[in-house]
Structures are given as structure tokens and as C-alpha cells.
Design an enzyme around this catalytic site. Sequence first.
Site, PDB file in Angstrom:
ATOM      1  N   ASP A  37       0.852  -1.186   0.000  1.00  0.00           N
ATOM      2  CA  ASP A  37       0.000   0.000   0.000  1.00  0.00           C
ATOM      3  C   ASP A  37       0.892   1.241   0.000  1.00  0.00           C
ATOM      4  OD1 ASP A  37      -2.415   1.363   0.054  1.00  0.00           O
ATOM      5  OD2 ASP A  37      -2.520   1.388   2.237  1.00  0.00           O
ATOM      6  N   HIS A  55       3.028   2.764  -8.910  1.00  0.00           N
ATOM      7  CA  HIS A  55       2.651   1.364  -9.113  1.00  0.00           C
ATOM      8  C   HIS A  55       3.799   0.562  -9.717  1.00  0.00           C
ATOM      9  CE1 HIS A  55      -1.334   2.170  -7.829  1.00  0.00           C
ATOM     10  NE2 HIS A  55      -1.685   2.895  -8.890  1.00  0.00           N
ATOM     11  N   LEU A 147       9.227 -21.477  -4.922  1.00  0.00           N
ATOM     12  CA  LEU A 147       8.343 -20.534  -4.244  1.00  0.00           C
ATOM     13  C   LEU A 147       7.000 -20.457  -4.963  1.00  0.00           C
ATOM     14  CD1 LEU A 147       8.111 -18.306  -2.013  1.00  0.00           C
ATOM     15  CD2 LEU A 147       8.866 -16.677  -3.770  1.00  0.00           C
TER      16      LEU A 147
END
Length: 259
Positions: A37, A55, A147
Amino acid sequence: MTASNQGRGPLYRLYTSRLRRRLSPETVPHHVAMMIDGNRRWARQLGFDSAAHGHRAGAAKMREFLGWCDEIGIKVVSLYLLSTDNLTKRETGELSDLIEIIAELADELSREADWRVQHVGRADLLPPDLARVLADAAERTREHTGLHVNLAVGYGGRGEIVDAVRSIIAAHQVQGGSLDDLAASLTPEQIGEHLYTGGQPDPDLVIRTSGEQRLSDFLLWQSAHSEFYFVEALGPDLREVDFLRAIRDYTSRDRRFGG
């Protein structure tokens, strides 16, 4: 000066290395969920005229974050990248930029050596090009055993639970069962199996950046017994030392699982 430009000297590296060495594979969380955030605030504070700069910086940080997780032995990471609310409430230009950035990130992650990429969310709500990139990334890495990266795109926790219940009802009807039978036999485990993350362990730790302390409709069911850690740094400014402190804090907690 932003946090990402601070702490790059020898003392910082020594401290980071010490934190990392003190973590053992047996105590680190198996599954970490990340709510990045503050990307828009980061861009605004640095004087950029478009949120896309934030972003894009946030996406680069998430790629770095996944490397940190992989290095200390975390097995599953869930990234909250685009909510269903974002699809309707973000300004059109910003949303278009964000969709492009997410597509680039998904494609890049799917080309990492042995990482597995999975889309969690509503593909039917996404632009076709983005849905296709996410599907291709998942297919490309389907057999990978490294992962496990969940990309929450077009995701909403309440909607996920509704979709899970609908799936259970549909499967029950195919088997010829009645709704009364289903009501009597429905269990939390059944719902969990029909979530977008069905078959995966629930997140042990949920991290959120920028000082915000709310779930924002992310993994509502799965995080019922998760630990939470909130970082003041804006998303692109997250440092490895912030991450390692979060993991250290997690390892020191006495998890009571609702007790």
C-alpha cells in the site's frame, strides 16, 4: 530522502545480515501474505504527475520482496495487487496503467527459475489480455516446485467466500443431494477446499505497508488465525530490514490460534 535511499552503508548491511542469520528455517512462516500500500502517495510525494510511477516502483519492490522470502525459506507468498473494488473505483487511466504493470510483473515472475505463479481472483472480471497473461503464467509454471506465488488480481475476500459456497452447492446438486443434507453436513474445511487458494496452507503472517491497519477484503477466511504486522514505510520504500524485522517479530510471538 526516501527510506529506499537510506541504510545502504556497511552498518546497514551488517545489521541485515545479522537479522537474517538469526532466523531458522523451522521458525519462519510457511505462508506470507503481503498487502503493498502507499504506491500512489509515494509517487505524489516525489512529485510525479502519474500514479503509474508509484505502481511500477511497487511492482519492482514486490519482485524484490519475493526474493527476500525465497532466500529465508518461505514457501508461499500471496500478493494483493488488484481488488474487485479497484476495478470499478479507480480512475480509468490509472487502472489501465496498473493492469499493464500487473501483466508485466506476472509474465516476469513466471520466467523465474522454479517459482510457481497462480492467479487467485475472478478472471472473468478482468480485461481479456490480462486474464490471458495470468493464465499463461500459471500454465508455464504449473510443474514448478519452488516458491509458490499467489497473485491476487480481481480479488475480493467476500466474493471468494460466496464463490466457494456456490461451488459447493453446485457440486452437491450434481451428486443429487438435497439442500437440507448440505446444510447439515457443511463444514469450514469444505469451504476452505473451494476457495481460490484451496489446498494451500493459510497465511501465517500478513504484512501491510504504509501504516494502514485494515484487511481491505484480503484473504478474509484464510487469515482468521494469521498474525499481522504493519510497516510504516510506503510500498516502494520497503527495505529488507523492515521485512526481516517483521519475520523476527513473528517468530517471537506465541500463536494461540484463537485461544
